[in-house]
Design a protein around this motif. Structure first.
Motif, mmCIF file in Angstrom:
data_model
loop_
_atom_site.group_PDB
_atom_site.id
_atom_site.type_symbol
_atom_site.label_atom_id
_atom_site.label_comp_id
_atom_site.label_asym_id
_atom_site.label_seq_id
_atom_site.Cartn_x
_atom_site.Cartn_y
_atom_site.Cartn_z
ATOM 1 N N VAL A 242 0.821 -1.211 0.000
ATOM 2 C CA VAL A 242 0.000 0.000 0.000
ATOM 3 C C VAL A 242 0.859 1.266 0.000
ATOM 4 C CG1 VAL A 242 -1.929 1.187 1.125
ATOM 5 C CG2 VAL A 242 -1.678 -1.281 1.418
ATOM 6 N N ALA A 243 0.587 2.130 -0.963
ATOM 7 C CA ALA A 243 1.263 3.426 -1.022
ATOM 8 C C ALA A 243 0.788 4.297 0.140
ATOM 9 C CB ALA A 243 0.955 4.116 -2.349
ATOM 10 N N PHE A 244 1.689 5.090 0.684
ATOM 11 C CA PHE A 244 1.431 6.038 1.785
ATOM 12 C C PHE A 244 1.209 5.348 3.133
ATOM 13 C CE2 PHE A 244 -0.210 7.924 -2.193
ATOM 14 C CZ PHE A 244 0.750 8.905 -2.354
ATOM 15 N N PHE A 245 1.443 4.045 3.196
ATOM 16 C CA PHE A 245 1.356 3.342 4.484
ATOM 17 C C PHE A 245 2.718 3.376 5.172
ATOM 18 C CE2 PHE A 245 -2.141 -0.060 5.250
ATOM 19 C CZ PHE A 245 -3.123 0.895 5.081
ATOM 20 N N THR A 246 2.668 3.555 6.481
ATOM 21 C CA THR A 246 3.881 3.397 7.291
ATOM 22 C C THR A 246 3.768 2.066 8.031
ATOM 23 O OG1 THR A 246 2.867 4.436 9.188
ATOM 24 C CG2 THR A 246 4.011 5.890 7.625
ATOM 25 N N LEU A 247 4.783 1.763 8.822
ATOM 26 C CA LEU A 247 4.778 0.500 9.569
ATOM 27 C C LEU A 247 3.536 0.375 10.457
ATOM 28 C CD1 LEU A 247 6.135 -2.137 10.507
ATOM 29 C CD2 LEU A 247 7.383 -0.786 12.208
ATOM 30 N N GLU A 248 3.138 1.485 11.086
ATOM 31 C CA GLU A 248 1.983 1.437 11.996
ATOM 32 C C GLU A 248 0.723 0.968 11.276
ATOM 33 O OE1 GLU A 248 2.220 1.677 15.243
ATOM 34 O OE2 GLU A 248 4.352 1.891 14.742
ATOM 35 N N GLU A 249 0.472 1.563 10.118
ATOM 36 C CA GLU A 249 -0.738 1.200 9.363
ATOM 37 C C GLU A 249 -0.630 -0.215 8.802
ATOM 38 O OE1 GLU A 249 0.254 4.635 7.442
ATOM 39 O OE2 GLU A 249 -1.460 5.814 8.106
ATOM 40 N N ASP A 250 0.578 -0.596 8.479
ATOM 41 C CA ASP A 250 0.827 -1.950 7.982
ATOM 42 C C ASP A 250 0.462 -2.981 9.057
ATOM 43 O OD1 ASP A 250 1.749 -3.492 5.793
ATOM 44 O OD2 ASP A 250 3.684 -3.805 6.771
ATOM 45 N N MET A 251 0.852 -2.691 10.285
ATOM 46 C CA MET A 251 0.544 -3.616 11.383
ATOM 47 C C MET A 251 -0.956 -3.670 11.638
ATOM 48 S SD MET A 251 3.623 -3.484 14.179
ATOM 49 C CE MET A 251 3.862 -1.774 14.497
ATOM 50 N N ALA A 252 -1.609 -2.516 11.531
ATOM 51 C CA ALA A 252 -3.066 -2.493 11.748
ATOM 52 C C ALA A 252 -3.764 -3.335 10.680
ATOM 53 C CB ALA A 252 -3.570 -1.046 11.723
ATOM 54 N N LEU A 253 -3.269 -3.244 9.441
ATOM 55 C CA LEU A 253 -3.875 -4.021 8.353
ATOM 56 C C LEU A 253 -3.644 -5.526 8.580
ATOM 57 C CD1 LEU A 253 -5.283 -3.843 5.512
ATOM 58 C CD2 LEU A 253 -2.986 -4.047 4.528
ATOM 59 N N ALA A 254 -2.444 -5.878 8.983
ATOM 60 C CA ALA A 254 -2.120 -7.295 9.216
ATOM 61 C C ALA A 254 -3.023 -7.870 10.306
ATOM 62 C CB ALA A 254 -0.645 -7.437 9.589
ATOM 63 N N GLU A 255 -3.234 -7.082 11.356
ATOM 64 C CA GLU A 255 -4.075 -7.519 12.467
ATOM 65 C C GLU A 255 -5.519 -7.727 12.018
ATOM 66 O OE1 GLU A 255 -3.876 -5.225 16.217
ATOM 67 O OE2 GLU A 255 -6.057 -5.145 16.088
ATOM 68 N N GLU A 256 -6.041 -6.755 11.295
ATOM 69 C CA GLU A 256 -7.424 -6.860 10.829
ATOM 70 C C GLU A 256 -7.582 -8.063 9.880
ATOM 71 O OE1 GLU A 256 -8.759 -3.562 8.447
ATOM 72 O OE2 GLU A 256 -10.854 -4.207 8.529
ATOM 73 N N PHE A 257 -6.594 -8.252 9.051
ATOM 74 C CA PHE A 257 -6.607 -9.324 8.050
ATOM 75 C C PHE A 257 -6.668 -10.705 8.724
ATOM 76 C CE2 PHE A 257 -3.864 -11.839 4.917
ATOM 77 C CZ PHE A 257 -4.904 -12.085 4.046
ATOM 78 N N VAL A 258 -5.762 -10.943 9.642
ATOM 79 C CA VAL A 258 -5.707 -12.264 10.280
ATOM 80 C C VAL A 258 -6.960 -12.514 11.113
ATOM 81 C CG1 VAL A 258 -4.448 -13.662 11.972
ATOM 82 C CG2 VAL A 258 -3.195 -12.400 10.201
ATOM 83 N N ALA A 259 -7.425 -11.488 11.820
ATOM 84 C CA ALA A 259 -8.638 -11.657 12.631
ATOM 85 C C ALA A 259 -9.842 -11.975 11.741
ATOM 86 C CB ALA A 259 -8.891 -10.404 13.468
ATOM 87 N N ALA A 286 -8.015 -16.179 19.791
ATOM 88 C CA ALA A 286 -7.044 -15.568 18.874
ATOM 89 C C ALA A 286 -7.694 -14.616 17.876
ATOM 90 C CB ALA A 286 -6.283 -16.658 18.120
ATOM 91 N N ALA A 287 -9.026 -14.690 17.757
ATOM 92 C CA ALA A 287 -9.704 -13.786 16.829
ATOM 93 C C ALA A 287 -9.997 -12.447 17.493
ATOM 94 C CB ALA A 287 -10.992 -14.427 16.315
ATOM 95 N N ALA A 288 -9.763 -12.355 18.816
ATOM 96 C CA ALA A 288 -10.075 -11.124 19.544
ATOM 97 C C ALA A 288 -8.939 -10.115 19.389
ATOM 98 C CB ALA A 288 -10.305 -11.442 21.022
ATOM 99 N N ARG A 289 -9.293 -8.909 19.000
ATOM 100 C CA ARG A 289 -8.294 -7.865 18.835
ATOM 101 C C ARG A 289 -8.321 -6.925 20.036
ATOM 102 N NH1 ARG A 289 -10.383 -5.720 13.232
ATOM 103 N NH2 ARG A 289 -8.716 -4.229 13.468
ATOM 104 N N PRO A 290 -7.324 -6.100 20.263
ATOM 105 C CA PRO A 290 -6.121 -5.936 19.442
ATOM 106 C C PRO A 290 -5.077 -7.024 19.695
ATOM 107 C CG PRO A 290 -6.008 -4.480 21.347
ATOM 108 C CD PRO A 290 -7.336 -5.169 21.426
ATOM 109 N N TYR A 291 -4.172 -7.180 18.749
ATOM 110 C CA TYR A 291 -3.056 -8.096 18.914
ATOM 111 C C TYR A 291 -1.890 -7.350 19.569
ATOM 112 C CZ TYR A 291 -5.409 -11.315 15.659
ATOM 113 O OH TYR A 291 -6.295 -12.168 15.049
ATOM 114 N N PRO A 292 -1.263 -8.004 20.543
ATOM 115 C CA PRO A 292 -0.146 -7.330 21.219
ATOM 116 C C PRO A 292 1.006 -7.021 20.248
ATOM 117 C CG PRO A 292 -0.331 -9.634 21.895
ATOM 118 C CD PRO A 292 -1.525 -9.343 21.072
ATOM 119 N N ARG A 293 1.695 -5.940 20.540
ATOM 120 C CA ARG A 293 2.866 -5.530 19.752
ATOM 121 C C ARG A 293 4.051 -5.394 20.681
ATOM 122 N NH1 ARG A 293 -0.478 -1.663 15.629
ATOM 123 N NH2 ARG A 293 -2.204 -3.127 15.722
ATOM 124 N N LEU A 294 5.130 -6.012 20.323
ATOM 125 C CA LEU A 294 6.374 -5.926 21.101
ATOM 126 C C LEU A 294 7.475 -5.447 20.185
ATOM 127 C CD1 LEU A 294 6.772 -9.439 22.823
ATOM 128 C CD2 LEU A 294 5.812 -7.373 23.823
#
Ligand code: 4AD
Ligand code: MG
Length: 446
Positions: A242-259, A286-294
């Motif tokens: 995705v254009a204009f995405f940073t790491l933060e938005e990338d992680m949010a997308l990954a989380e939403e996707f897997v859930a 495991a379907a419950a969000r948010p997913y922890p970030r370390l």
């Protein structure tokens, strides 16, 4: 009645036939099924034939009165996996698998099955992999591969519904994407060296700058010289960019996707998960969000606190991933690894240049990494230097580098391995069961 003994493959009747999954709508009616004989037993007076057609299994009850003596006797001698056409009346029966059974009036074998090699008993792994072309008929493999189909469709729907363009990337490529140590070489017309793609990412980046948001989804190849339960040499990966995405938005997308994918399987593939004896409460958690970030730093501290001999700067291996994922009941995202253990295209953290703006998602219950991704280096000079530092040839990557001089923007994406996700969702010991025909270091057949 000779045909019941020799089979009659050229003689499909012109009768309309129904699928087993639809039988419930035909209670009381006379119908025809087409399928294969999964198994049979007999009480002497009646035979029970288990017929499967891919959509389900139906218990078919054969009696001498309904079938006639000759066909009744022959029915008790059909080999496992004989293909056949049967007709009969659909009856409701709560004890029967699927809630209905068929009282047979007719059996027409189509293709005989002689000495079917897989018996309903425990076989060794190597034996079953050699017979994978038949093993995929079993109820366990049906369940796994149907969940696979659901996961893949869910992935496509997820991106399609969010306006992503499906962007098919090439499989024959002139260069490495994920390091040079596990490339499959292809002789390209005796003129050049080509490689089987390790990831569609580099091309998806071009796609993101053209379409804003894209995803590719296809087979990828790694000549992995390791025999672990998490590695295939050919696996399927879905990769949004995705254009204009940073790491933060990338992680949010990954989380939403897997859930979302988990939610879809829990909603639509309960039966299959039951067949696999999967603990679905673990999946629900495991379907419950948010997913922890370390951060990587925090992850290392946790490992060291557990007494694991781990040194800052190393990449996590299977043991570390397992130890980390076991601390959470849902997937955990670990971000900002040392750039030295990641690929050349990673953007470095402006606040700590030794770190990459990357993320790995680890599945719970010790299933390890299911997603890898991050923000991409978008600066021309920096990327050029990185390509050199990683010892990669500049020439075949010149188009990729050149994207940074044609309206470069921050952008990010990730790749999710389908078989890893399947192994986790289905509770499989080894990823080789998660794909119809696994390719491993020591296996190219069938
Ligand atoms: O972490 P990887 O190597 O990342 C990439 O290939 C990036 N280019 C993706 C991107 O950002 N677009 O691989 C991504 C995922 C892993 O997390 C894992 O799920 C799976 O692909 N994977 C494998 N699955 C089975 N067998 C292997 N040998 C795998 N290698 C990676
Ligand atoms: Mg990775």
């Amino acid at each position: 009645m000779l045909s019941i003994l020799i089979g009659n493959p050229l003689k499909l009747t012109s009768m309309a036939w129904v699928y087993i999954e639809d039988l419930k709508r035909h209670v009381g009616q006379e119908v025809t099924l087409r399928g294969w004989l999964r198994g049979r037993r007999s009480s002497g007076k009646v035979h029970f034939l288990m017929v499967r057609d891919g959509t389900g299994v139906c218990q078919c009850v054969a009696s001498m009165a309904d079938l006639g003596a000759e066909a009744f006797v022959a029915a008790d001698h059909l080999g496992h996996e004989t293909s056949l056409e049967v007709s009969g009346t659909v009856r409701e029966d709560r004890r029967a698998p699927g809630g209905v059974e068929l009282s047979l009036t007719r059996i027409e074998p189509l293709g005989m099955s002689v000495d079917y090699p897989i018996a309903p008993k425990e076989h060794g792994v190597a034996f079953l992999l050699d017979l994978r072309h038949l093993g995929i008929r079993s109820s366990r493999q049906h369940a796994i591969l149907r969940v696979r189909s659901e996961v893949e469709q869910a992935a496509r729907d997820f991106f399609h519904e969010r306006g992503f363009v499906l962007f098919d990337t090439p499989i024959l490529t002139p260069t490495a994407c994920e390091g040079t140590t596990n490339l499959f070489n292809v002789d390209y017309f005796s003129e050049r060296q080509a490689y089987l793609t390790q990831s569609g990412q580099l091309y998806a980046e071009a796609g993101a700058l053209a379409f804003g948001k894209v995803y590719c989804f296809g087979p990828t190849f790694r000549a992995e010289k390791s025999k672990t339960r998490r590695h295939l040499t050919e696996f399927w990966m879905v990769e949004p960019e995705v254009a204009f995405f940073t790491l933060e938005e990338d992680m949010a997308l990954a989380e939403e996707f897997v859930a979302c994918i988990l939610g879809r399987v829990l909603e639509r593939r309960r039966e299959e998960l039951k067949t696999l004896e999967r603990d679905t409460s673990a999946l629900e958690r495991a379907a419950a969000r948010p997913y922890p970030r370390l951060t990587y730093d925090e992850a290392v501290a946790r490992l060291q606190a557990k007494g694991m001999p781990f040194k800052w700067g190393d990449d996590f291996g299977g043991d570390e991933e397992t130890a980390l994922s076991q601390e959470f009941d849902r997937p955990v995202m670990i971000h900002r690894y040392p750039a030295s253990c990641k690929a050349f295209y990673m953007k470095h953290d402006p606040d700590r240049s030794e770190l990459a703006l990357c993320v790995d998602m680890l599945a719970p219950e010790g299933y390890g990494e299911i997603i890898g991704g991050g923000q991409r280096e978008d600066d021309y000079e920096t990327l050029r230097r990185r390509i050199a530092e990683h010892g990669l040839a500049l020439e075949p990557l010149s188009w990729f580098l050149g994207l940074r001089r044609s309206g470069s923007v921050p952008h990010a994406g990730f790749g999710m391995g389908i078989e890893r996700v399947l192994a986790w969702i289905c509770g499989l010991h080894h990823v080789r069961e998660a794909i119809p025909f696994p390719r491993l270091m020591d296996r190219l057949e069938p």
